[in-house]
Design an enzyme around this catalytic site. Structure first.
Site, PDB file in Angstrom:
ATOM      1  N   GLU A  77      17.023   2.618   7.483  1.00 30.75           N
ATOM      2  CA  GLU A  77      16.431   1.321   7.142  1.00 30.75           C
ATOM      3  C   GLU A  77      16.354   0.428   8.389  1.00 30.75           C
ATOM      4  O   GLU A  77      15.356  -0.278   8.595  1.00 30.75           O
ATOM      5  CB  GLU A  77      17.269   0.663   6.030  1.00 30.75           C
ATOM      6  CG  GLU A  77      16.975  -0.798   5.725  1.00 30.75           C
ATOM      7  CD  GLU A  77      15.568  -1.086   5.221  1.00 30.75           C
ATOM      8  OE1 GLU A  77      14.777  -0.149   5.060  1.00 30.75           O
ATOM      9  OE2 GLU A  77      15.256  -2.271   5.030  1.00 30.75           O
TER      10      GLU A  77
ATOM     11  N   ARG B  17       0.484 -10.042   0.863  1.00 30.08           N
ATOM     12  CA  ARG B  17       0.249  -8.655   0.479  1.00 30.08           C
ATOM     13  C   ARG B  17      -0.293  -7.828   1.648  1.00 30.08           C
ATOM     14  O   ARG B  17      -0.292  -6.604   1.583  1.00 30.08           O
ATOM     15  CB  ARG B  17      -0.761  -8.607  -0.669  1.00 30.08           C
ATOM     16  CG  ARG B  17      -0.265  -9.331  -1.904  1.00 30.08           C
ATOM     17  CD  ARG B  17      -1.418  -9.684  -2.821  1.00 30.08           C
ATOM     18  NE  ARG B  17      -1.978  -8.538  -3.472  1.00 30.08           N
ATOM     19  CZ  ARG B  17      -1.660  -8.113  -4.685  1.00 30.08           C
ATOM     20  NH1 ARG B  17      -0.760  -8.758  -5.388  1.00 30.08           N
ATOM     21  NH2 ARG B  17      -2.236  -7.069  -5.222  1.00 30.08           N
TER      22      ARG B  17
ATOM     23  N   TRP C 206      -7.555  -5.154   2.585  1.00 28.30           N
ATOM     24  CA  TRP C 206      -6.751  -4.241   3.420  1.00 28.30           C
ATOM     25  C   TRP C 206      -7.541  -2.948   3.446  1.00 28.30           C
ATOM     26  O   TRP C 206      -7.701  -2.291   2.417  1.00 28.30           O
ATOM     27  CB  TRP C 206      -5.380  -4.062   2.770  1.00 28.30           C
ATOM     28  CG  TRP C 206      -4.412  -3.319   3.608  1.00 28.30           C
ATOM     29  CD1 TRP C 206      -3.596  -3.837   4.569  1.00 28.30           C
ATOM     30  CD2 TRP C 206      -4.124  -1.910   3.565  1.00 28.30           C
ATOM     31  NE1 TRP C 206      -2.834  -2.842   5.128  1.00 28.30           N
ATOM     32  CE2 TRP C 206      -3.127  -1.650   4.532  1.00 28.30           C
ATOM     33  CE3 TRP C 206      -4.601  -0.842   2.813  1.00 28.30           C
ATOM     34  CZ2 TRP C 206      -2.609  -0.388   4.758  1.00 28.30           C
ATOM     35  CZ3 TRP C 206      -4.088   0.430   3.043  1.00 28.30           C
ATOM     36  CH2 TRP C 206      -3.097   0.636   4.002  1.00 28.30           C
TER      37      TRP C 206
ATOM     38  N   GLU D 294       8.525  -1.645  11.964  1.00 30.03           N
ATOM     39  CA  GLU D 294       7.419  -2.297  11.253  1.00 30.03           C
ATOM     40  C   GLU D 294       7.147  -3.714  11.734  1.00 30.03           C
ATOM     41  O   GLU D 294       6.002  -4.150  11.702  1.00 30.03           O
ATOM     42  CB  GLU D 294       7.568  -2.225   9.731  1.00 30.03           C
ATOM     43  CG  GLU D 294       8.710  -2.974   9.139  1.00 30.03           C
ATOM     44  CD  GLU D 294       8.852  -2.720   7.643  1.00 30.03           C
ATOM     45  OE1 GLU D 294       7.875  -2.406   6.973  1.00 30.03           O
ATOM     46  OE2 GLU D 294       9.975  -2.862   7.148  1.00 30.03           O
TER      47      GLU D 294
ATOM     48  N   CYS E 120      -5.150  -5.363  -1.004  1.00 26.24           N
ATOM     49  CA  CYS E 120      -6.210  -6.320  -1.311  1.00 26.24           C
ATOM     50  C   CYS E 120      -5.781  -7.298  -2.389  1.00 26.24           C
ATOM     51  O   CYS E 120      -5.065  -6.936  -3.319  1.00 26.24           O
ATOM     52  CB  CYS E 120      -7.450  -5.599  -1.812  1.00 26.24           C
ATOM     53  SG  CYS E 120      -8.034  -4.351  -0.684  1.00 26.24           S
TER      54      CYS E 120
ATOM     55  N   ASN F  18     -10.019  -4.281  -5.772  1.00 25.23           N
ATOM     56  CA  ASN F  18      -8.736  -3.877  -5.207  1.00 25.23           C
ATOM     57  C   ASN F  18      -8.462  -2.464  -5.711  1.00 25.23           C
ATOM     58  O   ASN F  18      -8.517  -2.231  -6.908  1.00 25.23           O
ATOM     59  CB  ASN F  18      -7.662  -4.860  -5.704  1.00 25.23           C
ATOM     60  CG  ASN F  18      -6.249  -4.410  -5.401  1.00 25.23           C
ATOM     61  OD1 ASN F  18      -6.044  -3.512  -4.598  1.00 25.23           O
ATOM     62  ND2 ASN F  18      -5.287  -5.031  -6.050  1.00 25.23           N
ATOM     63  N   GLY F  19      -8.196  -1.521  -4.800  1.00 26.28           N
ATOM     64  CA  GLY F  19      -7.912  -0.159  -5.243  1.00 26.28           C
ATOM     65  C   GLY F  19      -8.874   0.816  -4.599  1.00 26.28           C
ATOM     66  O   GLY F  19      -9.572   0.484  -3.637  1.00 26.28           O
TER      67      GLY F  19
ATOM     68  N   LYS G 257      12.892  -1.157   9.787  1.00 31.98           N
ATOM     69  CA  LYS G 257      12.699  -2.606   9.965  1.00 31.98           C
ATOM     70  C   LYS G 257      12.199  -2.897  11.374  1.00 31.98           C
ATOM     71  O   LYS G 257      11.272  -3.677  11.562  1.00 31.98           O
ATOM     72  CB  LYS G 257      14.006  -3.384   9.763  1.00 31.98           C
ATOM     73  CG  LYS G 257      14.498  -3.580   8.363  1.00 31.98           C
ATOM     74  CD  LYS G 257      13.737  -4.587   7.537  1.00 31.98           C
ATOM     75  CE  LYS G 257      12.626  -3.927   6.781  1.00 31.98           C
ATOM     76  NZ  LYS G 257      12.941  -3.311   5.531  1.00 31.98           N
TER      77      LYS G 257
ATOM     78  N   HIS H 119      21.419  18.264  17.354  1.00 29.77           N
ATOM     79  CA  HIS H 119      20.430  19.253  16.910  1.00 29.77           C
ATOM     80  C   HIS H 119      19.011  18.858  17.313  1.00 29.77           C
ATOM     81  O   HIS H 119      18.053  19.321  16.717  1.00 29.77           O
ATOM     82  CB  HIS H 119      20.536  19.457  15.399  1.00 29.77           C
ATOM     83  CG  HIS H 119      21.899  19.910  14.992  1.00 29.77           C
ATOM     84  ND1 HIS H 119      22.351  21.192  15.238  1.00 29.77           N
ATOM     85  CD2 HIS H 119      22.931  19.238  14.435  1.00 29.77           C
ATOM     86  CE1 HIS H 119      23.610  21.299  14.812  1.00 29.77           C
ATOM     87  NE2 HIS H 119      23.977  20.122  14.328  1.00 29.77           N
TER      88      HIS H 119
ATOM     89  N   LYS I  68       2.036  -5.540   1.509  1.00 31.91           N
ATOM     90  CA  LYS I  68       3.271  -5.759   0.749  1.00 31.91           C
ATOM     91  C   LYS I  68       3.312  -4.905  -0.508  1.00 31.91           C
ATOM     92  O   LYS I  68       4.346  -4.404  -0.904  1.00 31.91           O
ATOM     93  CB  LYS I  68       3.374  -7.246   0.399  1.00 31.91           C
ATOM     94  CG  LYS I  68       4.645  -7.632  -0.347  1.00 31.91           C
ATOM     95  CD  LYS I  68       5.833  -7.608   0.583  1.00 31.91           C
ATOM     96  CE  LYS I  68       7.144  -7.874  -0.128  1.00 31.91           C
ATOM     97  NZ  LYS I  68       8.276  -7.341   0.661  1.00 31.91           N
TER      98      LYS I  68
HETATM   99  C1  F6R Z   1       9.575  -1.896   4.268  1.00 30.24           C
HETATM  100  C2  F6R Z   1       8.916  -2.096   3.000  1.00 30.24           C
HETATM  101  C3  F6R Z   1       8.253  -0.922   2.371  1.00 30.24           C
HETATM  102  C4  F6R Z   1       8.457  -0.945   0.848  1.00 30.24           C
HETATM  103  C5  F6R Z   1       7.642   0.165   0.187  1.00 30.24           C
HETATM  104  C6  F6R Z   1       7.860   0.204  -1.305  1.00 30.24           C
HETATM  105  O1  F6R Z   1      10.144  -3.070   4.741  1.00 30.24           O
HETATM  106  O2  F6R Z   1       8.883  -3.178   2.476  1.00 30.24           O
HETATM  107  O3  F6R Z   1       8.700   0.270   2.911  1.00 30.24           O
HETATM  108  O4  F6R Z   1       9.814  -0.804   0.577  1.00 30.24           O
HETATM  109  O5  F6R Z   1       6.282  -0.049   0.456  1.00 30.24           O
HETATM  110  O6  F6R Z   1       7.441  -0.970  -1.913  1.00 30.24           O
HETATM  111  P1  F6R Z   1       7.949  -1.357  -3.351  1.00 30.24           P
HETATM  112  O7  F6R Z   1       9.407  -1.598  -3.257  1.00 30.24           O
HETATM  113  O8  F6R Z   1       7.188  -2.596  -3.711  1.00 30.24           O
HETATM  114  O9  F6R Z   1       7.649  -0.196  -4.248  1.00 30.24           O
END
Ligand code: F6R
Length: 606
Positions: free
Chosen positions: A479, A27, A74, A486, A2, A98-99, A483, A502, A601
């Site tokens: 990773e 965000r 959100w 998501e 949010c 927010n929260g 990517k 396994h 974000k």
């Molecule tokens: C994936 C991504 C998330 C963040 C995770 C941690 O592309 O961006 O997995 O890496 O939410 O966020 P931060 O780094 O802001 O603590």
């Protein structure tokens, strides 16, 4: 997650509120709204989905108040409907939040037994009713808010405007960040300085427990105990780093392409290139005295930590305990006092990482963090901050922050090795030399993106994709899978290639692409055996390597030739093909690359 904005302006503010909300879009959100006070009366407009829906509502039914609050939501409590969208309102007060309010159930029952009718599924509505009851009891708005805040448990940021008050906004911070901006006869509020950049670069950050009474003439801040406090006024750099896409179609593409530059900047901060040695400014860690390091982070930042585990253990012979922060914080890990706990976070606001940090603080650990946002909560709670110089990362999927985190961690592992006497000067010079080549290798990869476009057509048809890696490149495979899932919503999993037999090998057939991260290193022969096992079962191999195609020894669906790199720096360089595969696939599929569904974000709730 949010986003909150607020403006005490001299002209109608709803347009500016939406502009500020657009800067918080990155965000992640699923509904939005604004409220203003006009001729003493509260009015609000809300809409499900993107901000253009809210703009359309405002075009049909404008709000003309010169003071207002706005919100991108959100969803946590309650579905992302218009009814649940913020601002929430009673006849006397409007609030954005927010929260999460953790004692939501208890407060809700109390209000219901007092005869209050709740019309939404949100925890935020409760706050509006609590403040209203205090106002009805005869308290002025500041006292009413203070009384209500005392009852709230959890991590949150809130902002209120009031019926009959067109020069009063009250904001409070308990965990989630809030910035106050100073204008010329105007005042602003935002979840971060980026939201306020078009209006002002003069910013104060509230501390945890602070609440602020704002008018057009200024702000009075009080701490949790109600004592008047001054918080430093800073010049924000957010406006200098104005967020736009440049010539790129998406922020993610721009951020991928920025990597040679920002990784170069980050390395330059931690390396003395003239002497070919690592130099960490103000390094207060005595690595020689440590028995282990604990690393904690979430998502992509966690994968950066996993890669660093290989580096610390190999170069510095220093064991690393690592876990995702959401597990770490509840595991009740025994920790020797005076150990080192390291936290990695782009935003510096991730709730679980912050909670893990606080656990480690209680356990007497020295706290170091690698963050991209220097004013963030994690940075502020750390004894040592190692900044990534990635600049604002707007695309929800982390790209440049990840490689900058790796750049910092690589330097830190070298510094640890030197301090512990496990790394010779000659090896340090060799590794520093390898790091200095990374931006050049990244640029080479970014000049040749045609292969990813072609691959995207095939991957887009896949239901599942496997990513395999070994050793330090195993987290790179994790990773890559993250990517892809998501931003394209294709199911993908990363595996240590040695684990294939396994279990995951059961998934492989002609419909399953298998992306193999295979730099020619000490593990190369082993991963080639693993990819052959996958190919023998029909798996469609995507071979990422500096080796020739023929070295794979089997039919490949695609081979992408990558530069020959030092084993140490391969994760930094191979991160780019992972990002490019996901990006081109998502673009081909037409998904919302920068704001993928359901994702936020900055994950400020646990
Ligand atoms: C994936 C991504 C998330 C963040 C995770 C941690 O592309 O961006 O997995 O890496 O939410 O966020 P931060 O780094 O802001 O603590």
């Amino acid at each position: 997650m949010c986003g909150i904005v607020g403006i005490l302006g001299r002209k109608p503010v709803s347009g500016q509120l939406v502009e500020a909300l657009k800067r918080l879009e990155y965000r992640g959100y699923d509904s939005a709204g604004v409220a203003t006070v006009e001729n003493g009366e509260l009015g609000r407009r809300r809409a499900e989905g993107k901000l253009q829906n809210l703009e359309a509502r405002l075009a049909d039914e404008p709000l003309m108040g010169r003071i207002g609050i706005g919100h991108t939501r959100w969803a946590t409590h309650g579905a992302p409907t218009e009814t649940n969208a913020h601002p929430h309102m009673t006849k006397r007060v409007s609030v954005v939040h927010n929260g999460i309010i953790e004692n939501f159930n208890q407060l809700g029952s109390e209000l219901k037994s007092a005869g209050v009718e709740l019309s939404t599924d949100t925890d935020t509505e409760l706050i509006a009713h609590m403040v209203t009851r205090e106002l009805d009891a005869g308290h002025d708005p500041a006292v009413a808010v203070q009384h209500a805040l005392r009852r709230l448990e959890g991590a949150f940021a809130v902002a209120f405007i009031f019926k009959g008050h067109d020069n009063l906004m009250i904001a409070a911070r308990q965990g989630s960040p809030l910035a106050i901006g100073f204008g010329d006869g105007e005042m602003y509020l935002g979840s971060d300085a980026i939201a306020l950049a078009p209006f002002t670069d003069t910013i104060t950050y509230l501390e945890d427990g602070d609440w602020a009474v704002m008018t057009r003439e200024g702000v009075a801040i009080r701490d949790r105990e109600g004592m008047a406090v001054e918080r430093p006024v800073q010049k924000s750099v957010a406006s200098a780093l104005m967020v736009d896409k440049g010539n790129h179609r998406h922020f993610m593409a721009k951020e991928i392409h920025e990597q040679p530059e920002v990784v170069g900047h980050t390395l330059a901060h931690f390396i003395d290139f003239a002497n070919e040695r690592v130099h960490i400014p103000d390094l207060s860690i005595d690595f020689a005295s440590l028995n282990r390091i604990s690393i904690s982070a979430c998502g992509t930042a966690y994968y950066a930590g996993l890669i660093a585990k290989y580096w610390f253990e190999k170069l510095a012979r220093l064991p690393v305990e690592i876990d995702v922060a959401s597990e770490f914080r509840y595991r009740e890990i025994p920790m020797e006092r005076n150990g080192l706990a390291l936290f990695i976070s782009q935003s510096g606001e991730t709730a679980d990482t912050l909670a893990a940090l606080r656990y480690c603080r209680e356990q007497g650990q020295n706290i170091a963090s690698i963050v991209n946002v220097r004013e963030s909560s994690i940075a502020r709670d750390s004894d040592l901050v190692l900044p990534t110089l990635a600049g604002p990362e707007i695309g929800v999927a982390s790209t440049k922050a990840f490689t900058c985190q790796l750049a910092v961690l690589a330097c830190l592992a070298i510094a640890a090795g030197r301090a512990r006497g496990t790394l010779s000067e000659e090896t340090e010079v060799e590794l520093v030399g390898a790091l200095s080549e990374v931006p050049r290798h990244m640029s080479a990869i970014l000049r040749e993106v045609g292969a990813y476009d072609a691959l995207a057509h095939t991957l887009a048809k896949a239901g599942d994709v496997l990513y395999l890696g070994r050793g330090v490149n195993y987290p790179v495979a994790l990773e890559g899978a993250l990517k892809l899932k998501e931003i394209s919503y294709i199911h993908a999993e990363g595996y240590a290639a040695g684990e294939l037999k396994h279990g995951p090998i059961a998934l492989i057939d002609e419909a399953v692409p298998v992306v193999v991260v295979a730099p020619r290193d000490g593990m190369f022969e082993k991963i080639v055996s693993n990819l052959q096992e996958a190919a023998a079962r029909g798996g469609q191999i995507v071979f990422l390597s500096d080796a020739e195609e023929s070295a794979a020894g089997c039919d490949l669906m695609t081979a992408i030739k990558l530069p020959a790199v030092h084993t140490f720096t391969a994760p930094l360089v191979y991160a780019l093909p992972m990002q490019l595969i996901a990006y081109h696939t998502a673009v081909f599929m037409g998904t919302d690359v920068d704001q993928p569904r359901n994702l936020a974000k900055s994950v400020t709730v646990e």
